[in-house]
Design a protein around this motif. Sequence first.
Motif, short mmCIF file in Angstrom:
data_model
loop_
_atom_site.label_atom_id
_atom_site.label_comp_id
_atom_site.label_asym_id
_atom_site.label_seq_id
_atom_site.Cartn_x
_atom_site.Cartn_y
_atom_site.Cartn_z
N PRO A 1 55.43 35.50 11.16
CA PRO A 1 55.96 34.26 10.57
C PRO A 1 55.13 33.02 10.93
O PRO A 1 54.87 32.18 10.07
CB PRO A 1 57.38 34.16 11.14
CG PRO A 1 57.74 35.54 11.53
CD PRO A 1 56.47 36.21 11.95
N GLU A 2 54.74 32.91 12.22
CA GLU A 2 53.95 31.74 12.64
C GLU A 2 52.62 31.68 11.89
O GLU A 2 52.18 30.61 11.47
CB GLU A 2 53.70 31.76 14.15
CG GLU A 2 54.92 31.48 14.98
CD GLU A 2 55.67 32.75 15.37
OE1 GLU A 2 55.46 33.80 14.71
OE2 GLU A 2 56.46 32.69 16.33
N GLU A 3 51.98 32.83 11.72
CA GLU A 3 50.70 32.87 11.03
C GLU A 3 50.88 32.51 9.55
O GLU A 3 50.03 31.84 8.95
CB GLU A 3 50.06 34.25 11.18
CG GLU A 3 48.61 34.30 10.72
CD GLU A 3 47.96 35.65 10.97
OE1 GLU A 3 46.84 35.86 10.45
OE2 GLU A 3 48.58 36.51 11.66
N MET B 1 56.56 27.47 -1.47
CA MET B 1 55.61 28.49 -1.03
C MET B 1 56.12 29.19 0.23
O MET B 1 56.00 30.42 0.37
CB MET B 1 54.24 27.87 -0.79
CG MET B 1 53.59 27.33 -2.06
SD MET B 1 51.95 26.63 -1.78
CE MET B 1 50.98 28.14 -1.62
N LEU B 2 56.68 28.44 1.16
CA LEU B 2 57.23 29.03 2.38
C LEU B 2 58.38 29.99 2.05
O LEU B 2 58.50 31.08 2.62
CB LEU B 2 57.70 27.94 3.34
CG LEU B 2 56.60 27.05 3.95
CD1 LEU B 2 57.21 25.82 4.62
CD2 LEU B 2 55.79 27.85 4.97
N ARG B 3 59.22 29.58 1.12
CA ARG B 3 60.34 30.44 0.72
C ARG B 3 59.84 31.71 0.04
O ARG B 3 60.39 32.80 0.26
CB ARG B 3 61.28 29.67 -0.22
CG ARG B 3 62.12 28.61 0.48
CD ARG B 3 63.02 27.89 -0.51
NE ARG B 3 63.97 27.01 0.17
CZ ARG B 3 64.86 26.24 -0.45
NH1 ARG B 3 64.92 26.26 -1.78
NH2 ARG B 3 65.68 25.47 0.24
N LYS B 4 58.83 31.56 -0.81
CA LYS B 4 58.27 32.73 -1.49
C LYS B 4 57.69 33.72 -0.49
O LYS B 4 57.66 34.93 -0.74
CB LYS B 4 57.18 32.27 -2.47
CG LYS B 4 56.67 33.36 -3.41
CD LYS B 4 57.73 33.79 -4.41
CE LYS B 4 57.17 34.77 -5.42
NZ LYS B 4 58.21 35.22 -6.38
N ASN C 1 62.52 30.97 6.05
CA ASN C 1 63.68 30.11 5.84
C ASN C 1 63.22 28.65 5.91
O ASN C 1 63.12 28.08 6.99
CB ASN C 1 64.76 30.39 6.88
CG ASN C 1 66.03 29.58 6.62
OD1 ASN C 1 66.19 29.00 5.55
ND2 ASN C 1 66.92 29.55 7.59
N ALA C 2 62.92 28.06 4.75
CA ALA C 2 62.41 26.70 4.69
C ALA C 2 63.32 25.85 3.81
O ALA C 2 63.81 26.33 2.78
CB ALA C 2 60.99 26.68 4.14
N ASN C 3 63.53 24.59 4.19
CA ASN C 3 64.42 23.71 3.47
C ASN C 3 63.88 22.28 3.46
O ASN C 3 63.16 21.88 4.37
CB ASN C 3 65.81 23.70 4.12
CG ASN C 3 66.49 25.05 4.03
OD1 ASN C 3 66.79 25.53 2.94
ND2 ASN C 3 66.74 25.67 5.17
N PRO C 4 64.25 21.52 2.43
CA PRO C 4 63.85 20.11 2.40
C PRO C 4 64.68 19.28 3.37
O PRO C 4 65.86 19.57 3.61
CB PRO C 4 64.11 19.69 0.95
CG PRO C 4 65.18 20.63 0.48
CD PRO C 4 64.97 21.92 1.21
N VAL C 5 64.05 18.24 3.93
CA VAL C 5 64.73 17.29 4.80
C VAL C 5 64.54 15.90 4.22
O VAL C 5 63.42 15.41 4.10
CB VAL C 5 64.16 17.34 6.24
CG1 VAL C 5 64.88 16.32 7.12
CG2 VAL C 5 64.29 18.73 6.83
N LEU C 6 65.64 15.26 3.85
CA LEU C 6 65.59 13.89 3.34
C LEU C 6 65.40 12.93 4.50
O LEU C 6 66.07 13.04 5.53
CB LEU C 6 66.89 13.55 2.60
CG LEU C 6 67.19 14.41 1.37
CD1 LEU C 6 68.61 14.14 0.88
CD2 LEU C 6 66.19 14.16 0.27
N LEU D 1 61.48 29.14 12.69
CA LEU D 1 60.64 30.13 13.35
C LEU D 1 61.37 30.65 14.58
O LEU D 1 62.39 30.07 15.00
CB LEU D 1 59.30 29.49 13.75
CG LEU D 1 58.38 29.09 12.59
CD1 LEU D 1 57.17 28.34 13.09
CD2 LEU D 1 57.95 30.33 11.80
N PRO D 2 60.90 31.74 15.18
CA PRO D 2 61.60 32.29 16.35
C PRO D 2 61.80 31.27 17.47
O PRO D 2 62.81 31.29 18.17
CB PRO D 2 60.67 33.42 16.80
CG PRO D 2 60.01 33.87 15.55
CD PRO D 2 59.81 32.63 14.73
#
Length: 672
Positions: A329-331, A379-382, A386-391, A417-418
């Motif tokens: 995941p980190e890579e 792209m991260l989700r694809k 587990n990526a989300n937008p932050v307002l 990430l872990p």
Amino acid sequence: MKSSLLALIAIVCFSGTSIAQNYKFGKVSKEELLQKEHPTDPTANAAILYRETKTDFQYTQDSGWYMVTDYFVRIKIYNKEGFDWANTTIDLYKGDGEDKLLGLKGYTYYLDGDGKIEEIKLRNDGIFEEETTKFLTQTKITMPGVREGCVIEYKYTINSPFIFQIDEFKFQETIPVDKVSVTFTSPEYFVYKTHQRGWVPYNVDVKSRERTMSYRQTTQDIKAFSGSGIPETSTREVKFKEDIYTLELENVPALKEEAYVGNLNNYTTALQFEMSYIDFPGSPIRTFSTTWEDVSKRIFEVDSFGNELSKDNYFENDLNNLLSGVSNPEEKVVKIFSFVLNKMTWNNYLGYYTNEGVKEAYKKGSGNVADINLMLIAMLRKANLNANPVLVSTKDNGMPLFPTRNGFNYVIAAVELPQGIVLLDATNKDADIGVLRTSIMNWKGRVITKEGFSDWISLSPQIPAVKSAMVNVEIKPDFTVVGKAQNRFTGNYAFQYRQEYKSMNEDAKRKAIAKETDQAELSNVTFENLESLGKPVSLEYDFEVADAVEDIAGKLYFSPLVFMAAKESPFKPDTRLYPIDFGYPMKDRYIVNIDLPEGYQVESLPENTVFNLGENIGSFRYLISQIGNKLQLSVEFSINKSFIAAEEYGNLKKFYELLIAKENEKVVLSKA
């Protein structure tokens, strides 16, 4: 502290100025022009003599309800440092309808050699229009003929369909405000909440009155056989009550800069109107008092936000090639973040809605904040992360104090990430993963998940920026000090060095570092990794200091930190109004090895010491020892919290005083 501040403000607010003023447009007085300095703040470079804002509502059949706001400002310029106040920016919003700027007029007034008032009119060559995003156009004004002692004034009207999103009314600036007047008049159908902020107390007076409004209505009678008719226009009258909110403030003191204050405008005195509900006769009540959860959901449901996150066909092949054989995941995060950084160029436009749209921005290689960071999240989700937008609200946009979409103007990515949640901003080509610009590390952001839920998330880095310095020092027979310094920077420190030095030539770098080190003459200045994200920035140089050692009656006195000791505290005043905002946690470490001169021995060393600031807020450690004919000094300074309450200021001030005194203590050498 607060009670004494309020007492001071009360005295200032009820003391009158010596000038009797006429606040009508065009009625600038000779007394205003003759004024050499502000009567209550002689240090002011300019002052707002009068600011008036009047808002009411109109109705047309075609447009429905819209706001009409009249603005009028008169400003005194005392000196050249105040010339910036002769420039202003007017924001005009677009969306379902658009703001219209009407009746813009302005004049600069001054006294000629005979003491006669002269005026220069604002013309088209002083008015500039710039489309910032597809949702915002800015009209910028530069007043003509500005000079020391002049008075400028301008007025304009904005017709706006955005009755749910009302700009904040500001009463305080970084210059004095002699008088400010606000009148906000709304039909009884629209009910608003008011939100007050800032240190200066004020009251909002609310009254009601009857109003009769006329508007033109066009109807068309349909004929039975032809199905057509002649349009008829008539004038209708409607009676209703209005709620009138008024306030006036006089002699509002200027916001004063303080060290590490972040964005001073976060603490300005201001008033915000928030739509609570609409209640038309015969119709159900339509409520708008929302929670942050509601705000986040509405933003997510807009096509140029939530819908853009679901698009992935435009990058699918590139992503597959990029992540071929990668499972860690980190890579994955490193590769995707680096790919977007290199491919995309930020056009300097803010916003949490896309401008180009992610697909078009990807093709062009450029876009606004949302184009780039929503693309990054997709792209991260694809990649099954587990990526989300932050307002986010940038510091110059203020802190979002109550639920409103206007509270945000930026969006970044959060990926799980872990080791925890990491924040990413792919508009920033000089920052590593997890490093944000100081301008967007503004309290908290609102993270929105794929399921439509939202919650607050801290924008402050969890890992401190670290400076590590290894310094070798030699005291020459003529008592000059020479040596070599090796410095290593991570986190926001590395980001700052990349931003400042990456584009400089070698000579400019040397001069800039020499300015930082002040007393030392530098040579062989070299940087490493200014261009290499993911690696610490390294800085090495040789130095020579001519006056670091004092010879007093045959004894030598010097600070073992040589030119690196802090000379003065940034926290000098006895009191503090605003919180301390360091931007990010930090840790500075120095190891200094000193070769003692031949024929001398140590007579005394500074005592070792460790002291702390509050409960894990900060610490300072100073350890020095002699090993043969060498001294070794270890110094460590840390600030563990980027945001410190004003109530802690007294302790912080004392902490810095002790730190500076310790760093400047002397080693004493005597002849052997």
